[in-house]
Design a protein around this motif. Sequence first.
Motif, PDB file in Angstrom:
ATOM      1  N   ILE A  17       0.829  -1.211   0.000  1.00 41.63           N
ATOM      2  CA  ILE A  17       0.000   0.000   0.000  1.00 41.63           C
ATOM      3  C   ILE A  17       0.861   1.258   0.000  1.00 41.63           C
ATOM      4  CG2 ILE A  17      -1.700   1.337   1.308  1.00 41.63           C
ATOM      5  CD1 ILE A  17      -2.705  -1.350   2.462  1.00 41.63           C
ATOM      6  N   LEU A  18       1.826   1.308   0.903  1.00 43.71           N
ATOM      7  CA  LEU A  18       2.652   2.506   1.056  1.00 43.71           C
ATOM      8  C   LEU A  18       3.546   2.755  -0.158  1.00 43.71           C
ATOM      9  CD1 LEU A  18       3.621   2.030   4.812  1.00 43.71           C
ATOM     10  CD2 LEU A  18       2.102   3.790   3.870  1.00 43.71           C
ATOM     11  N   ASN A  19       3.941   1.689  -0.849  1.00 49.36           N
ATOM     12  CA  ASN A  19       4.835   1.841  -2.000  1.00 49.36           C
ATOM     13  C   ASN A  19       4.090   2.099  -3.302  1.00 49.36           C
ATOM     14  OD1 ASN A  19       7.120   1.468  -0.452  1.00 49.36           O
ATOM     15  ND2 ASN A  19       7.244  -0.732  -0.830  1.00 49.36           N
ATOM     16  N   SER A  20       2.788   1.935  -3.280  1.00 52.57           N
ATOM     17  CA  SER A  20       2.013   2.091  -4.511  1.00 52.57           C
ATOM     18  C   SER A  20       1.703   3.561  -4.794  1.00 52.57           C
ATOM     19  CB  SER A  20       0.706   1.310  -4.418  1.00 52.57           C
ATOM     20  OG  SER A  20      -0.104   1.581  -5.536  1.00 52.57           O
ATOM     21  N   LYS A  21       1.779   3.925  -6.064  1.00 57.34           N
ATOM     22  CA  LYS A  21       1.417   5.262  -6.501  1.00 57.34           C
ATOM     23  C   LYS A  21       0.083   5.247  -7.251  1.00 57.34           C
ATOM     24  CE  LYS A  21       6.238   6.775  -6.935  1.00 57.34           C
ATOM     25  NZ  LYS A  21       7.283   7.313  -7.861  1.00 57.34           N
ATOM     26  N   SER A  22      -0.554   4.077  -7.318  1.00 53.94           N
ATOM     27  CA  SER A  22      -1.769   3.932  -8.123  1.00 53.94           C
ATOM     28  C   SER A  22      -3.042   3.864  -7.298  1.00 53.94           C
ATOM     29  CB  SER A  22      -1.673   2.662  -8.984  1.00 53.94           C
ATOM     30  OG  SER A  22      -0.528   2.693  -9.793  1.00 53.94           O
ATOM     31  N   ILE A  23      -2.919   3.771  -5.986  1.00 56.45           N
ATOM     32  CA  ILE A  23      -4.101   3.640  -5.139  1.00 56.45           C
ATOM     33  C   ILE A  23      -4.792   4.994  -5.006  1.00 56.45           C
ATOM     34  CG2 ILE A  23      -4.952   3.005  -2.856  1.00 56.45           C
ATOM     35  CD1 ILE A  23      -2.524   1.197  -2.550  1.00 56.45           C
ATOM     36  N   MET A  24      -6.065   5.029  -5.306  1.00 52.37           N
ATOM     37  CA  MET A  24      -6.820   6.279  -5.269  1.00 52.37           C
ATOM     38  C   MET A  24      -7.222   6.671  -3.845  1.00 52.37           C
ATOM     39  SD  MET A  24      -7.001   7.284  -8.413  1.00 52.37           S
ATOM     40  CE  MET A  24      -8.324   8.499  -8.340  1.00 52.37           C
ATOM     41  N   ASN A  25      -7.470   5.681  -3.001  1.00 50.18           N
ATOM     42  CA  ASN A  25      -8.017   5.926  -1.666  1.00 50.18           C
ATOM     43  C   ASN A  25      -7.076   5.409  -0.573  1.00 50.18           C
ATOM     44  OD1 ASN A  25     -10.825   6.813  -2.653  1.00 50.18           O
ATOM     45  ND2 ASN A  25     -10.587   4.805  -3.611  1.00 50.18           N
ATOM     46  N   LYS A  26      -5.814   5.760  -0.718  1.00 53.88           N
ATOM     47  CA  LYS A  26      -4.787   5.227   0.169  1.00 53.88           C
ATOM     48  C   LYS A  26      -5.053   5.528   1.640  1.00 53.88           C
ATOM     49  CE  LYS A  26      -0.569   5.080  -1.300  1.00 53.88           C
ATOM     50  NZ  LYS A  26       0.848   5.352  -1.687  1.00 53.88           N
ATOM     51  N   SER A  27      -5.439   6.753   1.955  1.00 58.15           N
ATOM     52  CA  SER A  27      -5.638   7.125   3.359  1.00 58.15           C
ATOM     53  C   SER A  27      -6.772   6.322   3.997  1.00 58.15           C
ATOM     54  CB  SER A  27      -5.922   8.625   3.484  1.00 58.15           C
ATOM     55  OG  SER A  27      -7.101   8.975   2.787  1.00 58.15           O
ATOM     56  N   ILE A  28      -7.858   6.096   3.243  1.00 61.39           N
ATOM     57  CA  ILE A  28      -8.981   5.318   3.774  1.00 61.39           C
ATOM     58  C   ILE A  28      -8.568   3.868   3.996  1.00 61.39           C
ATOM     59  CG2 ILE A  28     -11.315   4.475   3.305  1.00 61.39           C
ATOM     60  CD1 ILE A  28     -11.840   6.998   1.719  1.00 61.39           C
ATOM     61  N   ILE A  29      -7.838   3.306   3.035  1.00 64.51           N
ATOM     62  CA  ILE A  29      -7.398   1.916   3.157  1.00 64.51           C
ATOM     63  C   ILE A  29      -6.441   1.749   4.329  1.00 64.51           C
ATOM     64  CG2 ILE A  29      -6.120   0.057   2.024  1.00 64.51           C
ATOM     65  CD1 ILE A  29      -7.238   1.061  -0.639  1.00 64.51           C
ATOM     66  N   LEU A  30      -5.520   2.680   4.491  1.00 62.78           N
ATOM     67  CA  LEU A  30      -4.584   2.614   5.617  1.00 62.78           C
ATOM     68  C   LEU A  30      -5.332   2.673   6.949  1.00 62.78           C
ATOM     69  CD1 LEU A  30      -1.669   4.892   4.362  1.00 62.78           C
ATOM     70  CD2 LEU A  30      -1.563   2.422   4.770  1.00 62.78           C
ATOM     71  N   GLU A  31      -6.338   3.518   7.018  1.00 66.48           N
ATOM     72  CA  GLU A  31      -7.125   3.610   8.241  1.00 66.48           C
ATOM     73  C   GLU A  31      -7.835   2.289   8.547  1.00 66.48           C
ATOM     74  OE1 GLU A  31     -10.686   6.353  10.203  1.00 66.48           O
ATOM     75  OE2 GLU A  31      -9.700   6.979   8.349  1.00 66.48           O
ATOM     76  N   LEU A  32      -8.340   1.649   7.504  1.00 62.75           N
ATOM     77  CA  LEU A  32      -8.996   0.349   7.681  1.00 62.75           C
ATOM     78  C   LEU A  32      -8.013  -0.696   8.205  1.00 62.75           C
ATOM     79  CD1 LEU A  32     -11.142   0.229   4.408  1.00 62.75           C
ATOM     80  CD2 LEU A  32     -12.026   0.413   6.743  1.00 62.75           C
ATOM     81  N   VAL A  33      -6.801  -0.656   7.676  1.00 64.33           N
ATOM     82  CA  VAL A  33      -5.775  -1.616   8.127  1.00 64.33           C
ATOM     83  C   VAL A  33      -5.373  -1.332   9.564  1.00 64.33           C
ATOM     84  CG1 VAL A  33      -3.436  -2.476   7.762  1.00 64.33           C
ATOM     85  CG2 VAL A  33      -4.891  -1.970   5.789  1.00 64.33           C
ATOM     86  N   TYR A  34      -5.050  -0.085   9.864  1.00 65.44           N
ATOM     87  CA  TYR A  34      -4.580   0.278  11.199  1.00 65.44           C
ATOM     88  C   TYR A  34      -5.643   0.052  12.280  1.00 65.44           C
ATOM     89  CZ  TYR A  34      -0.515   2.480   8.997  1.00 65.44           C
ATOM     90  OH  TYR A  34       0.640   2.711   8.286  1.00 65.44           O
ATOM     91  N   ASN A  35      -6.910   0.162  11.900  1.00 66.89           N
ATOM     92  CA  ASN A  35      -7.999  -0.054  12.863  1.00 66.89           C
ATOM     93  C   ASN A  35      -8.498  -1.499  12.876  1.00 66.89           C
ATOM     94  OD1 ASN A  35      -8.179   2.586  13.949  1.00 66.89           O
ATOM     95  ND2 ASN A  35      -9.265   3.271  12.133  1.00 66.89           N
ATOM     96  N   ASN A  36      -7.774  -2.362  12.182  1.00 65.79           N
ATOM     97  CA  ASN A  36      -8.022  -3.818  12.215  1.00 65.79           C
ATOM     98  C   ASN A  36      -9.330  -4.256  11.562  1.00 65.79           C
ATOM     99  OD1 ASN A  36      -5.616  -4.061  13.815  1.00 65.79           O
ATOM    100  ND2 ASN A  36      -6.825  -3.535  15.631  1.00 65.79           N
ATOM    101  N   TYR A  37      -9.907  -3.407  10.713  1.00 67.85           N
ATOM    102  CA  TYR A  37     -11.151  -3.773  10.040  1.00 67.85           C
ATOM    103  C   TYR A  37     -10.933  -4.825   8.947  1.00 67.85           C
ATOM    104  CZ  TYR A  37     -13.413   0.221  12.297  1.00 67.85           C
ATOM    105  OH  TYR A  37     -13.923   1.101  13.211  1.00 67.85           O
TER     106      TYR A  37
END
Length: 233
Positions: A17-37
């Motif tokens: 996720i962090l290395n990708s430049k193609s993800i449109m919704n990176k911040s939302i996805i990171l939040e989902l990961v960090y919050n264990n969803y």
Amino acid sequence: MKNNILTMKKKELLKVILNSKSIMNKSIILELVYNNYLDNYICKITTKEIHIKCPTLIKSNSMTGNEQFIRILDNFITYSLNIFNNTELINNIISLCIKNDKNKILLTKKYFSDNKNIKFFNTEFNKMIVSNFYNNCQILKTEINDLLIKIGINIDEINLENYEDLKKLVNLLEELCFVNRNRYGVVALFEVITKDNYKMFSMQYELLLTNYYNNRGFIKEYRKFKEKTCMYI
């Protein structure tokens, strides 16, 4: 042991996720990961690659399990944003919608950008979006059925396996959120009704649906605008 595997797989996913430049919704996805969803998904992501002809997240002719999972999730978020056009709402409801992925579409090996799979993904995305709303309307039928009928919805005739019925519910949900945009209660449209929140949900649904019905003239014009600008899904 299971926690160690999850921790390891989560680190691998975060790296992609962090290395990708193609993800449109990176911040939302990171939040989902960090919050264990996404923990239940992360544990089940396989190493099986899918081979494709067009560029992927890392511009190769194949995608790893992590890349495929991220791509589908990213497109689901974009799909939801295109419907509701409200980033704050999506941030509040995306984890609720993901819980409705009964068919584990986020883990499918079907290639998202293959035109043959468009209807498949749209159908499953729509189910994820409307399932709680549909179930809540069934549970609250005694209280809100008259209002639903007034706005043109017979909840007993809605079939979530029917593509057109799904679109009808998604469009209604979008309109409900739009008309009630400044009301916090719209989140209740996506949450699960329980014994503890039944009374509050009954009140919120009646309020939101009544406001929708009272603005039916505006809704009629809004629908003309959506048709003109091809906003309908």
